[in-house]
Design an enzyme around this catalytic site. Structure first.
Site, PDB file in Angstrom:
ATOM      1  CD  GLN A 125      -2.629   1.173   2.618  1.00  0.00           C
ATOM      2  OE1 GLN A 125      -2.051   1.206   3.696  1.00  0.00           O
ATOM      3  NE2 GLN A 125      -3.935   1.141   2.520  1.00  0.00           N
ATOM      4  N   GLY A 126       0.731   2.085  -1.016  1.00  0.00           N
ATOM      5  CA  GLY A 126       1.499   3.339  -1.094  1.00  0.00           C
ATOM      6  C   GLY A 126       0.586   4.522  -0.865  1.00  0.00           C
ATOM      7  CB  SER A 160       3.766  -2.995   5.368  1.00  0.00           C
ATOM      8  OG  SER A 160       3.507  -2.166   6.466  1.00  0.00           O
ATOM      9  CD  GLU A 245      -6.072  -1.079   6.697  1.00  0.00           C
ATOM     10  OE1 GLU A 245      -6.158  -0.241   5.792  1.00  0.00           O
ATOM     11  OE2 GLU A 245      -5.064  -1.208   7.391  1.00  0.00           O
TER      12      GLU A 245
END
Ligand SMILES: Cc1cc2nc3c(=O)[nH]c(=O)nc-3n(C[C@H](O)[C@H](O)[C@H](O)COP(=O)(O)OP(=O)(O)OC[C@H]3O[C@@H](n4cnc5c(N)ncnc54)[C@H](O)[C@@H]3O)c2cc1C
Length: 385
Positions: A125-126, A160, A245
């Protein structure tokens, strides 16, 4: 709250339990590197082969299309079986995949969804940047259009497993004139693209292991066909991603921690009378409080699922996240208080110190404890902003 399990639900539970019993990978999960990537993908492949991949995904996209109640049952059984959490597949299964299902075009769905379910790719995830975390909409990584491509420049941080990933869900600013929530696009970035440089960030859990990286983008070309949803509508696309999420997968943590408390009770009994620094009364009171809090968290989860099944959409899940995150930290802290130096001397037993140090991140990642409280204040309690 009205959550009861039907006869079919109970049969489903037995089926899930039996499959997990026979198939869970029992080796210890590596904490870093290619070994961890291989481990997580192998477990995902096994779940796919067994027909258990994508429990929350709709059937038409290869998932099981389970109701929330059945997802809850699956996660309960998953935790009971002590199945490994394949964290490296988390972004793909819980953000990127569901976002592509909800907002992607046919070509994006066809390429990416099967790869994710089959355990062939890792996504990262950016979103966060050095000056855009809680205030994500302030992000500055920029992309301009050049022919059929976007050309990206800027930097993302706290990515991550970026160094182990094939794809990235990337938020970029594509209109600098628009209000900050309106000029953002959600794009699929190939992590092998020329112009991407990754710098490992050292973490306290294990100085020799890399958990996250900072990503730098220097004229990185991404096909415009990789934009998910409309150009400049990425904020809305991203908000659906963050919603995913906070799904039912959290229930695994609650059950694992409930087991951990029971294990800590056994450990405390063993350690009392040796060099345990705490009194029997203090340990007893803290363990009792933890056990009660875990039971309360579980009841809250059932309430949230029950309301969602009844069609009631609200922000109650923030209550759960805030409570469970802090309870987990207390559990890890108490484990070390009970064990004292024994935890350092016996790292192979349960990685006590590793998980204690890691527990600090629980109330930061995916929205800090303070941000959760803001959401609770504004959306659950209706307080003024
Ligand atoms: C283990 C871990 C993994 C992560 N993985 C990823 C990843 O893969 N991809 C990614 O994009 N990001 C990732 N993140 C980043 C994470 O999303 C951010 O750390 C988080 O959103 C907070 O942003 P920040 O670190 O910039 O802190 P800031 O937003 O700068 O916050 C600093 C402090 O100020 C408080 N604060 C800020 N705004 C408010 C407010 N309005 N009201 C009250 N208090 C406030 C915060 O609660 C915090 O205590 C990860 C973080 C961690 C810890």
């Amino acid at each position: 709250m009205d959550l009861h399990f039907s006869r079919e639900d109970k049969l489903f539970r037995e089926e899930a339990r039996a499959w997990l019993h026979d198939n869970v990978i029992r080796e210890r999960r590596p904490h870093a590197g290619e070994e961890m990537r291989e481990f997580d993908l192998a477990w995902q492949r096994k779940q796919y082969a067994g027909g258990w991949a994508g429990v929350a995904w709709p059937k038409e996209f290869g998932g099981l299309g389970l109701s929330l109640t059945r997802q809850l049952i699956w996660h309960e059984e998953y935790a009971r079986a002590d199945a490994p959490d394949n964290h490296l597949c988390f972004v793909a299964l819980n953000h990127a995949g569901p976002t592509i299902i909800a907002r992607g075009n046919a070509a994006q769905k066809q390429l990416h969804l099967p790869q994710i379910l089959r355990g062939e790719v890792i996504w990262c995830q950016g979103f966060s940047e050095p000056n855009a975390g809680s205030d994500l909409a302030s992000l500055k990584t920029h992309a301009h259009v050049d022919g059929d491509d976007l050309v990206v420049n800027g930097s993302k941080i706290w990515t991550s497993h970026g160094h182990l990933s094939d794809w990235q869900e990337l938020l970029v600013r594509t209109d600098t004139e628009a209000p900050k929530h309106k000029g953002i696009s959600w794009v699929i970035c190939d992590m092998k693209s020329p112009g991407i440089t990754l710098r490992p960030i050292q973490i306290m859990t294990s100085p020799n292991q890399v958990h996250f990286v900072q990503c730098f983008y220097d004229d990185v070309r991404i096909p415009r066909s990789n934009i998910v949803g409309d150009m400049n509508d990425g904020w809305n696309v991203a908000m659906s991603t963050l919603g995913f999420e906070r799904g039912t997968a959290q229930v695994r943590d609650q059950i694992r921690y409930a087991f951990l408390v029971e294990k800590m009770i056994r450990k405390a009994e063993e350690r009392l009378g040796s060099d345990c620094p705490l009194s029997r009364d203090e340990i007893g009171a803290r363990l009792a409080q933890l056990r009660a809090d875990m039971a309360a968290a579980r009841a809250m989860t059932y309430m949230v699922v029950s309301r969602a099944e009844a069609g009631i959409q609200d922000s109650q899940s923030s209550l759960m996240r805030a409570m469970v995150g802090e309870t987990q930290q207390r559990a890890r802290r108490l484990a070390l208080d009970i064990l004292g130096p024994y935890a350092l001397e016996n790292p192979e037993e349960d990685d006590w110190v590793y998980f204690y140090l890691r527990s600090f991140s629980i109330t930061i990642a995916a929205g800090t404890a303070q941000i959760q409280r803001n959401i609770i204040g504004e959306r659950v309690l209706g307080l003024p902003r």
